[in-house]
Design an enzyme around this catalytic site. Structure first.
Site, mmCIF file in Angstrom:
data_model
loop_
_atom_site.group_PDB
_atom_site.id
_atom_site.type_symbol
_atom_site.label_atom_id
_atom_site.label_comp_id
_atom_site.label_asym_id
_atom_site.label_seq_id
_atom_site.Cartn_x
_atom_site.Cartn_y
_atom_site.Cartn_z
ATOM 1 N N SER A 139 0.849 -1.194 0.000
ATOM 2 C CA SER A 139 0.000 0.000 0.000
ATOM 3 C C SER A 139 0.879 1.235 0.000
ATOM 4 O O SER A 139 2.030 1.193 0.455
ATOM 5 C CB SER A 139 -0.897 0.014 1.241
ATOM 6 N N TYR A 194 -1.430 -0.432 10.593
ATOM 7 C CA TYR A 194 -1.644 -0.675 9.169
ATOM 8 C C TYR A 194 -0.429 -0.241 8.364
ATOM 9 O O TYR A 194 0.070 -0.989 7.506
ATOM 10 C CB TYR A 194 -2.895 0.057 8.680
#
Length: 249
Positions: free
Chosen positions: A140, A153
């Site tokens: 990501s 995350y």
């Protein structure tokens, strides 16, 4: 002979989009996810449009790392080989450090890091036996820096990116290829609760782009490549104070 792609987290989001795109291109599919009912819905939808597509579905929770290799082995035996393995399963969640969301943070690490590593490790073992293959990891743009409110995350995606970088060096001058994607905001359940999603694109637009890069054996790329290739570099060098008071979630 049609190539075979194995995808974790294939019941929705990017995983589902990739499965649909690969099927359009004549690939055979091994699809894994935690919920068989959702996987079977994906299978039925694809076969309804493309009856010649062979699809095998496997119930798999990648956080149960001890089961991952067995499922990949089962899929390999089911098709006779695997050509591409995509470590896509991932979750969001967690919160600010010290906010009482440690259990969610641990779940993020368990899925996005341990589950992904278990998938990649099992794929690598199989590809060494076969003598060829391609491993794809879905990281990501959150890997580019730690953002307030999303520590676990961001850390999970940075860890996966670094792990894949090590694998890139281990596979130099072999017939085993690696691809690491850094998606920006793609319209899925993992981010649709966020107030701001800059440069948002649909799964329908992202999936063909990603499959093109997989087929071209691109090593690393943001998704879409632009503007995130530029924005990602900027994120890495902006001072921490720029993000103070701002949260991803």
């Amino acid at each position: 002979m049609s190539k075979v792609v194995f995808i974790t987290g294939a019941s929705n989001g990017i995983g589902k989009g990739l499965a649909e795109e690969f099927a359009k291109r004549g690939y055979q599919l091994a699809l894994a996810a935690r919920t068989m009912a959702a996987l079977n819905n994906v299978k039925d939808s694809i076969v309804g449009q493309l009856p010649a597509t062979k699809i095998l579905c496997y119930q798999l929770d990648v956080t149960q790392a001890e089961n991952v290799a067995a499922v990949i082995d089962q899929a390999g035996k089911g098709f006779g080989r695997l050509d591409i393995v995509i470590a896509n399963a991932g979750i969001g969640g967690g919160g600010s450090v010290g906010s009482g969301k440690l259990a969610q943070d641990i779940a993020v690490i368990a899925t996005n890091v341990i589950g992904a590593i278990a998938t990649i490790d099992a794929a690598m073992a199989r590809f060494k036996q076969q003598g060829s293959g391609q491993i794809v990891a879905i990281s990501s743009v959150a890997a580019f820096r730690g953002m307030p409110g999303a520590a676990s995350y961001c850390a999970s995606k940075a860890a996966l990116s670094t792990y894949m970088q090590s694998l890139e060096t281990e596979t130099i001058n072999t017939n085993i290829h690696t691809t690491t994607f850094f998606p920006g905001y793609i319209d899925t359940d993992i981010n649709n609760m966020l107030k701001s999603r800059p440069f948002l694109i649909s799964v329908a637009k992202a999936a063909p782009m990603m499959v093109n890069m997989i087929e071209n054996k691109v090593k690393r790329s943001t998704v879409p490549p632009y503007p995130w290739r530029f924005v990602g570099q900027v994120l890495k060098v902006l001072p921490n104070r720029f993000f103070a008071g701002k949260k991803m979630a």
